[in-house]
Design an enzyme around this catalytic site. Structure first.
Site, mmCIF file in Angstrom:
data_model
loop_
_atom_site.group_PDB
_atom_site.id
_atom_site.type_symbol
_atom_site.label_atom_id
_atom_site.label_comp_id
_atom_site.label_asym_id
_atom_site.label_seq_id
_atom_site.Cartn_x
_atom_site.Cartn_y
_atom_site.Cartn_z
ATOM 1 N N GLU A 1 7.182 -21.872 8.423
ATOM 2 C CA GLU A 1 7.485 -21.076 9.545
ATOM 3 C C GLU A 1 8.591 -21.755 10.575
ATOM 4 O O GLU A 1 9.271 -21.090 11.271
ATOM 5 C CB GLU A 1 6.380 -20.388 10.314
ATOM 6 C CG GLU A 1 5.597 -21.441 11.231
ATOM 7 C CD GLU A 1 4.328 -21.021 11.998
ATOM 8 O OE1 GLU A 1 4.362 -21.172 13.320
ATOM 9 O OE2 GLU A 1 3.610 -20.441 11.509
ATOM 10 N N GLU B 1 0.828 -1.240 -0.067
ATOM 11 C CA GLU B 1 -0.216 -0.087 0.088
ATOM 12 C C GLU B 1 0.760 1.348 0.082
ATOM 13 O O GLU B 1 0.269 2.403 -0.097
ATOM 14 C CB GLU B 1 -0.835 -0.051 1.216
ATOM 15 C CG GLU B 1 -2.161 -1.152 0.978
ATOM 16 C CD GLU B 1 -2.815 -1.071 2.321
ATOM 17 O OE1 GLU B 1 -2.448 -0.478 3.321
ATOM 18 O OE2 GLU B 1 -3.939 -1.635 2.215
#
Length: 298
Positions: free
Chosen positions: A113, A82
């Site tokens: 992860e 953004e």
């Protein structure tokens, strides 16, 4: 070990959530969310220190790199994506990395992860250097992928900032700064996309917005450095230009087009009565700060 984490504990307020009406569930979640802002506020000084580190990295040509797994990684990628349309920043200035790669943005990549070597490989591919700032996001405070990333960042001389929602965490030992809003147990036990995710989004908003403001990407609260790439942004740019200059709309459109959609350049061109090229030079001399250029003319 998980049972000792705040984010993994059971929330007594939602102990019978499955017997609640829809309205009661909504009211409960809203009440729980109300405490998130207060938890983030307690970390204000640390967040501000992180903003300063990031702004300084930007000034020297460095990058902000977010890294995380699952929801944490997705929120980092979201915040990074953004920045270009909001602040006219180059896409490579703020980067989001997620364990498991782009596939993990929309699908669970099981076990990604748990591999610290994946983080090192991702950062090596990115070319992380001492000019950069790494923000490792792990609300649990124990994700191996994020811990390894923070360790690697420090080894490269990059600033290492940790984000977690658990006071007892493994990130602080490998980070230069640790941002830790403790939001408490989730409404659905262990579902950290809820309050922890909200806290994460709030803090990431502060990091990028604060740093971009510090390097001159706004004038007051106006997004003067936005890139007019669609109808909405073109219209917003024109309206801001009119507010600064009192030009008729058709003239504002012509000026903006002559400045290739660069709003700050257009404002300086009109206010200083100079060519777009000269306006760009003045902005460059002022480090991109519109206020400095306009104040210098008074």
């Amino acid at each position: 070990m998980l049972e000792h984490l705040t984010t993994e504990q059971r929330n007594p307020a939602s102990d019978k959530i499955d017997a609640m009406s829809s309205l009661e569930i909504v009211q409960l979640m809203n009440a729980e969310d109300a405490g998130v802002a207060a938890a983030v506020a307690k970390e204000s000084e640390t967040i501000a220190a992180a903003v300063d580190l990031i702004a300084e990295a930007f000034r020297r040509g460095g990058r902000l790199v977010y890294i995380g797994a699952g929801t944490s990684g997705r929120l980092g990628v979201l915040d990074a994506s953004e920045c270009p349309p909001t602040f006219n920043s180059p896409p490579e200035q703020v980067v989001g990395l997620i364990a498991g790669g782009r596939t993990a943005l929309t699908n669970a990549v099981e076990g990604a992860e748990d591999h610290p070597e994946f983080a090192i490989a991702d950062l090596q591919e990115l070319g992380l250097s001492q000019d950069d700032v790494l923000v490792g996001i792990a609300t649990s405070g124990r994700t191996p992928y994020v811990i390894a990333a923070l360790q690697y960042a420090r080894e490269q001389g990059a600033a290492a900032i940790a984000f977690t929602c658990n006071q007892e965490n493994q990130l602080a030992d490998v980070a230069d700064l640790t941002i830790c809003p403790v939001v408490g147990p989730e409404v659905v036990t262990g579902s950290t996309r809820l309050k922890a995710g909200t806290a994460t989004k709030m803090v990431l908003n502060m990091l990028t917005t604060g740093a971009m403001v510090r390097i001159g990407k706004t004038y007051g609260n106006l997004m003067v450095d936005l890139r007019a790439t669609n109808k909405k942004l073109i219209d917003r740019s024109i309206r801001i230009l009119i507010a600064f200059t009192d030009l008729p709309r058709d003239e504002a459109e012509t000026v903006l087009e002559a400045c290739h959609g660069e709003l700050k350049t257009a404002i300086v061109s009109v206010k200083r009565n100079v060519s777009p090229e000269r306006a760009e030079e003045l902005l460059k001399q002022a480090g991109g700060h519109l206020r400095r250029v306009l104040d210098a003319a008074e």
